[in-house]
Scaffold this motif. Structure first.
Motif, mmCIF file in Angstrom:
data_model
loop_
_atom_site.group_PDB
_atom_site.id
_atom_site.type_symbol
_atom_site.label_atom_id
_atom_site.label_comp_id
_atom_site.label_asym_id
_atom_site.label_seq_id
_atom_site.Cartn_x
_atom_site.Cartn_y
_atom_site.Cartn_z
ATOM 1 N N PRO A 89 0.603 -1.185 0.070
ATOM 2 C CA PRO A 89 0.110 0.155 0.013
ATOM 3 C C PRO A 89 0.880 1.391 -0.035
ATOM 4 C CG PRO A 89 -0.584 -1.452 1.759
ATOM 5 C CD PRO A 89 0.437 -2.052 1.351
ATOM 6 N N GLY A 90 0.695 2.293 -0.809
ATOM 7 C CA GLY A 90 1.222 3.258 -0.842
ATOM 8 C C GLY A 90 2.384 3.555 -1.690
ATOM 9 N N ALA A 91 2.722 2.560 -2.417
ATOM 10 C CA ALA A 91 4.070 2.474 -3.462
ATOM 11 C C ALA A 91 3.593 3.184 -4.507
ATOM 12 C CB ALA A 91 4.096 0.978 -3.624
ATOM 13 N N GLY A 92 2.334 3.523 -4.723
ATOM 14 C CA GLY A 92 2.155 4.353 -5.999
ATOM 15 C C GLY A 92 1.433 3.597 -7.063
ATOM 16 N N LYS A 93 0.972 2.476 -6.913
ATOM 17 C CA LYS A 93 0.081 1.614 -7.827
ATOM 18 C C LYS A 93 -0.691 2.391 -8.674
ATOM 19 C CE LYS A 93 -1.056 -1.412 -4.822
ATOM 20 N NZ LYS A 93 -0.259 -0.694 -3.659
ATOM 21 N N SER A 94 -1.723 2.811 -8.104
ATOM 22 C CA SER A 94 -2.595 3.527 -8.644
ATOM 23 C C SER A 94 -2.346 4.744 -9.637
ATOM 24 C CB SER A 94 -3.827 4.207 -7.833
ATOM 25 O OG SER A 94 -4.342 3.154 -6.886
ATOM 26 N N SER A 95 -1.331 5.425 -9.003
ATOM 27 C CA SER A 95 -0.598 6.636 -9.727
ATOM 28 C C SER A 95 0.012 6.024 -10.861
ATOM 29 C CB SER A 95 0.316 7.378 -8.668
ATOM 30 O OG SER A 95 -0.055 7.584 -7.536
ATOM 31 N N LEU A 96 0.918 4.993 -10.838
ATOM 32 C CA LEU A 96 1.671 4.526 -11.862
ATOM 33 C C LEU A 96 0.568 4.037 -12.754
ATOM 34 C CD1 LEU A 96 4.163 4.025 -12.677
ATOM 35 C CD2 LEU A 96 4.253 1.642 -11.439
ATOM 36 N N ASP A 102 -10.939 8.397 -10.040
ATOM 37 C CA ASP A 102 -10.780 9.879 -9.626
ATOM 38 C C ASP A 102 -9.472 10.473 -10.111
ATOM 39 O OD1 ASP A 102 -13.347 9.677 -8.481
ATOM 40 O OD2 ASP A 102 -12.374 9.603 -6.464
ATOM 41 N N ARG A 103 -8.540 9.897 -9.859
ATOM 42 C CA ARG A 103 -7.188 10.212 -10.222
ATOM 43 C C ARG A 103 -7.224 10.518 -11.999
ATOM 44 N NH1 ARG A 103 -3.653 9.704 -6.561
ATOM 45 N NH2 ARG A 103 -3.722 8.253 -4.779
ATOM 46 N N ILE A 104 -7.771 9.367 -12.450
ATOM 47 C CA ILE A 104 -7.920 9.642 -14.023
ATOM 48 C C ILE A 104 -8.606 10.808 -14.518
ATOM 49 C CG2 ILE A 104 -8.534 8.445 -16.168
ATOM 50 C CD1 ILE A 104 -6.604 6.728 -14.960
ATOM 51 N N SER A 112 8.738 7.310 -12.136
ATOM 52 C CA SER A 112 8.243 8.158 -11.053
ATOM 53 C C SER A 112 6.707 8.669 -11.807
ATOM 54 C CB SER A 112 8.963 9.602 -11.152
ATOM 55 O OG SER A 112 7.880 10.698 -10.610
ATOM 56 N N ALA A 113 5.922 7.899 -10.986
ATOM 57 C CA ALA A 113 4.358 8.283 -11.690
ATOM 58 C C ALA A 113 3.801 9.485 -11.683
ATOM 59 C CB ALA A 113 3.539 7.615 -10.547
ATOM 60 N N THR A 114 4.486 10.570 -10.685
ATOM 61 C CA THR A 114 4.051 11.741 -10.499
ATOM 62 C C THR A 114 4.870 12.751 -11.641
ATOM 63 O OG1 THR A 114 5.658 12.169 -8.602
ATOM 64 C CG2 THR A 114 3.092 11.768 -8.171
ATOM 65 N N MET A 115 5.912 12.563 -11.772
ATOM 66 C CA MET A 115 6.811 13.220 -12.752
ATOM 67 C C MET A 115 6.703 12.597 -14.310
ATOM 68 S SD MET A 115 8.130 15.291 -10.431
ATOM 69 C CE MET A 115 9.354 16.188 -11.375
ATOM 70 N N VAL A 129 10.355 0.289 -9.581
ATOM 71 C CA VAL A 129 10.769 1.118 -8.285
ATOM 72 C C VAL A 129 10.166 2.381 -8.577
ATOM 73 C CG1 VAL A 129 12.386 2.009 -6.727
ATOM 74 C CG2 VAL A 129 12.760 -0.194 -7.739
ATOM 75 N N ASN A 130 9.163 2.732 -7.951
ATOM 76 C CA ASN A 130 8.516 4.302 -8.121
ATOM 77 C C ASN A 130 9.081 5.196 -7.316
ATOM 78 O OD1 ASN A 130 6.360 5.712 -9.191
ATOM 79 N ND2 ASN A 130 4.874 5.478 -7.553
ATOM 80 N N LYS A 131 8.550 6.352 -7.428
ATOM 81 C CA LYS A 131 9.088 7.721 -6.915
ATOM 82 C C LYS A 131 10.608 7.870 -6.995
ATOM 83 C CE LYS A 131 5.432 6.580 -3.548
ATOM 84 N NZ LYS A 131 4.685 6.647 -2.233
ATOM 85 N N CYS A 132 11.203 7.532 -8.171
ATOM 86 C CA CYS A 132 12.641 7.608 -8.435
ATOM 87 C C CYS A 132 12.827 9.240 -8.345
ATOM 88 C CB CYS A 132 12.850 7.156 -9.854
ATOM 89 S SG CYS A 132 12.531 8.166 -11.325
ATOM 90 N N ASP A 133 11.791 10.146 -8.280
ATOM 91 C CA ASP A 133 12.023 11.469 -8.180
ATOM 92 C C ASP A 133 12.818 11.865 -6.864
ATOM 93 O OD1 ASP A 133 9.277 12.203 -6.398
ATOM 94 O OD2 ASP A 133 9.180 10.734 -7.868
ATOM 95 N N LEU A 134 12.615 10.694 -5.906
ATOM 96 C CA LEU A 134 13.134 10.867 -4.452
ATOM 97 C C LEU A 134 14.871 10.699 -4.737
ATOM 98 C CD1 LEU A 134 10.718 8.897 -2.428
ATOM 99 C CD2 LEU A 134 10.867 11.437 -2.668
HETATM 100 N N1 LIG Z 1 7.175 11.506 -4.784
HETATM 101 C C1 LIG Z 1 6.434 10.432 -5.506
HETATM 102 N N2 LIG Z 1 5.075 10.279 -4.923
HETATM 103 C C2 LIG Z 1 4.105 9.465 -5.478
HETATM 104 C C3 LIG Z 1 4.627 9.153 -6.711
HETATM 105 N N3 LIG Z 1 3.690 8.129 -7.079
HETATM 106 C C4 LIG Z 1 2.776 7.984 -5.951
HETATM 107 N N4 LIG Z 1 3.216 8.823 -4.980
HETATM 108 C C5 LIG Z 1 2.407 9.346 -3.801
HETATM 109 O O1 LIG Z 1 2.356 8.137 -2.887
HETATM 110 C C6 LIG Z 1 0.999 8.081 -2.502
HETATM 111 C C7 LIG Z 1 0.207 6.865 -2.740
HETATM 112 O O2 LIG Z 1 0.041 6.639 -4.158
HETATM 113 P P1 LIG Z 1 -0.979 5.856 -4.376
HETATM 114 O O3 LIG Z 1 -1.100 5.544 -6.030
HETATM 115 O O4 LIG Z 1 -2.343 5.805 -3.975
HETATM 116 O O5 LIG Z 1 -0.569 4.138 -4.320
HETATM 117 P P2 LIG Z 1 -1.037 2.809 -3.853
HETATM 118 O O6 LIG Z 1 -1.755 2.580 -2.596
HETATM 119 O O7 LIG Z 1 0.239 1.951 -4.193
HETATM 120 O O8 LIG Z 1 -2.106 2.778 -5.078
HETATM 121 C C8 LIG Z 1 0.379 9.319 -3.011
HETATM 122 O O9 LIG Z 1 0.286 10.221 -1.891
HETATM 123 C C9 LIG Z 1 0.807 9.745 -4.288
HETATM 124 O O10 LIG Z 1 0.733 11.160 -4.718
HETATM 125 C C10 LIG Z 1 5.901 9.281 -7.256
HETATM 126 O O11 LIG Z 1 6.377 8.785 -8.474
HETATM 127 N N5 LIG Z 1 6.750 10.141 -6.642
#
Ligand SMILES: Nc1nc2c(ncn2[C@@H]2O[C@H](COP(=O)(O)OP(=O)(O)O)[C@@H](O)[C@H]2O)c(=O)[nH]1
Ligand SMILES: [Mg+2]
Length: 349
Positions: A67-74, A110-112, A241-244, A204-209
């Protein structure tokens, strides 16, 4: 509850195959309906949808991870890429944290909607609360993904990777992508546990970190247990990086490459057939219990029957169901087995 008119499965199937969205939604509702009449119509629907296309076409992609890894964002970023290249996409999001009543993360839909403001005909998303069978993927998810495969180019099933779920997702996806959270011990622990089949691709998500993501990627490359590896597949580790919106195209390319790998090895159809049998068995077991399976000759006989009907396992599934039901009925009228012992009839009461 008021009686609801259930759709005619064969008519519904032809509309689903033409990609009519309302038909897809109504088909998913039917598969989600546990009442006896709906279940038999579901089996007929799936039988009508089965065919060459589902053995050889489309791509079922499992996306899992903590949870929180960014699956939905990705997934959202991947969808943009797929849609850009003209592919249609269906998504099943099985994510308990997406349940608004739990105050969890935003729904993928909602994200979409936020990111792609205009209505998109080529994208269909169904969010499912995890009906949580001991942390596993509930049994209707697989038939739902199968339905979607009949009308979308790419079907994504997003699940939270906890315990049993990885095993389940490995029985759904042609390709399984594990989304790792940087600087978290989860992934390495997961890989070292050795009890689960390793995913085909790591993201590996969030490579912007920066450094933590690179370190996690290097650790994954070192830790993936080699003995489980299938020959000729290199288990790529992608930094994204899903967000970038970084590395998304490369990740999708790797997902395509894995599909080509399966097709090249002649194993896509076999893999789907194996998954198919496993889930039909699971559906039968869930509906009738072990006793019911015995009435159809036991699991070995059922497996063999399914194996002999590779391209129409749902028709065979329906035949086995009918057989078990009639055995239940005849045993019921002639002997001590009470009606209540058929779990399905209990459900209808
Ligand atoms: N810095 C950063 N944050 C991210 C990235 N992708 C997702 N997040 C954040 O991680 C949190 C969890 O994202 P979500 O997509 O809901 O994760 P899920 O639970 O795996 O589906 C949210 O606050 C996102 O904004 C990314 O590529 N970089
Ligand atoms: Mg999510």
């Amino acid at each position: 509850m008021a009686l609801i008119n259930l759709p005619d499965p064969e008519q519904l199937a032809s509309r689903i195959l033409r990609g009519v969205r309302e038909a897809v939604a109504s088909g998913l509702n039917l598969l989600d309906n546990r009442l006896a009449d709906a279940r038999s119509r579901s089996a007929r629907l799936l039988a009508s949808l089965s065919g060459e296309r589902q053995m050889n076409e489309g791509h079922l992609v499992g996306v899992t991870g903590p949870p929180g890894a960014g699956k939905s964002s990705l997934v959202s970023a991947m969808i943009r890429e797929w849609r850009f290249s003209g592919r249609t996409v269906g998504v099943l999001a099985v994510d308990p944290s997406s349940r608004p009543e739990l105050g969890g993360g935003a729904l993928l839909g909602d994200r979409i909607r936020i990111k792609n403001s205009s209505y998109d005909e080529g994208l269909f998303i169904r969010s499912l609360a995890n009906r949580n069978q001991m942390g596993g993927v509930s049994s209707e998810v697989w038939p739902m993904s199968w339905l979607m495969l009949s009308c979308f180019d790419v079907v994504v099933v997003e699940t939270v990777g906890v315990g049993q779920t990885e095993i389940d997702i490995a029985e759904i996806g042609d390709t399984v992508c594990y989304v790792a959270q940087p600087a978290s011990g989860d992934t390495i622990q997961y890989l070292k546990s050795g009890i689960i089949q390793i995913p085909d691709i790591f993201a590996v998500n969030k490579c912007d970190l920066g450094a933590p993501a690179r370190k996690t990627a290097a650790e994954i490359s070192r830790s993936a247990p080699r003995q489980d590896r299938r020959e000729d597949w290199d288990y790529p580790v992608c930094l994204v990086s899903a967000t970038m919106n970084t590395g998304i195209k490369q990740l999708n390319d790797q997902i395509d490459r894995h599909r080509s790998f399966l097709v090249g090895a002649g194993s896509l159809g076999n893999l789907r057939t194996r998954h198919h049998s496993a889930w039909v068995m699971r559906l039968l077991k869930e509906e009738f219990g072990t006793f019911g399976l015995e009435l159809a000759g036991g699991s070995a006989t059922i497996s063999q029957r399914l194996g002999e009907h590779r391209s129409c396992q749902f028709e065979e599934y329906e035949r086995i169901r009918t057989q078990i039901l009639s055995r239940f009925k005849s045993d019921n009228s002639s002997s001590s087995i009470t009606k209540k012992e058929h779990p399905n009839e209990q459900a209808v009461v």
